[in-house]
Design an enzyme around this catalytic site. Structure first.
Site, PDB file in Angstrom:
ATOM      1  N   GLU A   1       1.809 -45.102   6.973  1.00 29.36           N
ATOM      2  CA  GLU A   1       2.553 -44.088   6.213  1.00 29.36           C
ATOM      3  C   GLU A   1       1.953 -42.704   6.394  1.00 29.36           C
ATOM      4  O   GLU A   1       2.680 -41.699   6.453  1.00 29.36           O
ATOM      5  CB  GLU A   1       2.592 -44.477   4.732  1.00 29.36           C
ATOM      6  CG  GLU A   1       3.556 -45.602   4.411  1.00 29.36           C
ATOM      7  CD  GLU A   1       3.090 -46.955   4.906  1.00 29.36           C
ATOM      8  OE1 GLU A   1       3.938 -47.840   5.149  1.00 29.36           O
ATOM      9  OE2 GLU A   1       1.858 -47.143   5.058  1.00 29.36           O
TER      10      GLU A   1
ATOM     11  N   HIS B   1       6.121 -53.422  -4.782  1.00 32.46           N
ATOM     12  CA  HIS B   1       7.451 -53.133  -4.256  1.00 32.46           C
ATOM     13  C   HIS B   1       8.389 -52.596  -5.337  1.00 32.46           C
ATOM     14  O   HIS B   1       9.604 -52.612  -5.143  1.00 32.46           O
ATOM     15  CB  HIS B   1       8.090 -54.389  -3.644  1.00 32.46           C
ATOM     16  CG  HIS B   1       7.350 -54.946  -2.475  1.00 32.46           C
ATOM     17  ND1 HIS B   1       6.234 -55.724  -2.601  1.00 32.46           N
ATOM     18  CD2 HIS B   1       7.571 -54.819  -1.148  1.00 32.46           C
ATOM     19  CE1 HIS B   1       5.793 -56.073  -1.407  1.00 32.46           C
ATOM     20  NE2 HIS B   1       6.582 -55.531  -0.508  1.00 32.46           N
TER      21      HIS B   1
END
Length: 332
Positions: A55, A124
């Protein structure tokens, strides 16, 4: 909403060759939620491509692309994964325009699914919007309807500043009944379910009145707009629900006008309570509308705990807790 997001990306890529879509599995696979399905086949592997699982690298590369003159739209697969890229967002993307005296910009739109709804647990399902609202130089957008998702995403891509675009995955495939704990009729008649073909944009910083009313004001965004609307309709409460759409920039004028009319304010969001964006909203309403308030500002939020996997529906602000807050405000 998935289809609306895909349409927005497709339209903008066809219009502007400088737009790049990048991220984990966004190319051949079309993204874990299929938001980028078909884009690589249509626009080519040089403009829609998979990245390593990094990321920091994804966002850092996007900053460089933006400074070079491109308009990257990186996808972070889940909002929970965005933290390794925070330094690039905060120290580079948000500050580039200011550090370079406007010589360089970072016109990037970071898309990411956020919030609960898929029993994804602690890695998540997080709602980190307050972190980005705190950073000067970033804009933070959270659509609540397919219509808004398409129009806001087009506006975000065209904006010259870095935008965090959080997509509530709980309503990705709406209309459905999963935004509530039981089937609710109002969703089937939702007036914003139709998404026009072709290009349109919605200005960033302009809130939407999701439901008009006089009894009290509800401030919400994302999934919570629909949950609150369902509760108000079931209880027969004449609430005015303001869908903020963007939390930075914030449509404070719309908030003031509504609270001055109703005299009461409820704030609902899925993120944890302490230092959540609801705290900022409460402070602003108190500062600006104090003499119009007939009762203290109320908040219904997620709990100050790590996100529970098996207890996801208990964690959500739902009909019981929202209903209690509404009843309390109505009695004061």
């Amino acid at each position: 909403m998935i289809e609306a997001i895909n349409e927005a990306l497709d339209l903008k890529m066809a219009e502007d060759p400088d737009i790049i879509v990048m991220g984990e599995d966004v190319g051949y696979f079309g993204g874990v939620f299929r938001a980028t399905a078909g884009l690589q086949e249509k626009h080519g592997k040089n403009r829609v491509f998979d990245t390593p699982i990094s990321e920091c690298g994804i966002i850092g590369a996007a900053v460089g692309m933006g400074a070079y003159g491109l308009r990257p739209v990186p996808e972070i697969q889940f909002a929970d994964y965005i933290y390794p890229g925070l330094d690039q967002l905060i120290s580079e993307a948000a500050r580039l325009r200011y550090r370079s005296a406007n010589d360089y910009i970072a016109p990037m739109t970071v898309r990411s699914p956020f919030g609960g709804g898929i029993f994804g647990g602690q890695t998540h399902s997080q709602s980190p919007e307050a972190l980005f609202a705190h950073v000067a130089g970033l804009k933070t957008v959270i659509p609540a309807t397919p219509y808004d998702a398409k129009g806001l995403l087009i506006a975000a891509i065209e904006d010259n500043d870095p935008v965090i675009f959080f997509e509530p995955k709980r309503i990705y495939n709406a209309p459905f009944t999963g935004y509530y704990d039981k089937p609710v009729e109002p969703w089937k008649k939702h007036r914003d379910s139709v998404v026009p073909e072709g290009k349109y944009s919605i200005p960033l910083g302009k809130a939407r009145i999701a439901m008009e009313g006089d009894a009290l004001t509800v401030l919400a965004y994302g999934t919570m707009v629909h949950v609150t609307e369902a509760v108000c309709l079931e209880k027969g409460i004449d609430a005015e629900i303001i869908d903020l759409r963007t939390i930075v920039p914030l449509d404070i004028e719309a908030i003031e006008a509504s609270v001055e009319k109703t005299g009461k304010c409820l704030i609902v969001h899925e993120a944890t309570r302490t230092a959540g964006f609801g705290a900022e909203l409460s402070a602003l309403v108190t500062e600006r509308c104090f003499y119009h308030l007939e009762a203290p500002v109320e908040r219904v939020t997620g709990f100050d705990t790590p996100y529970p996997h098996s207890l996801e529906w208990a964690y959500f602000p739902g009909p019981v807790r929202i209903g209690e807050a509404l009843d309390k405000l109505m009695s004061e």
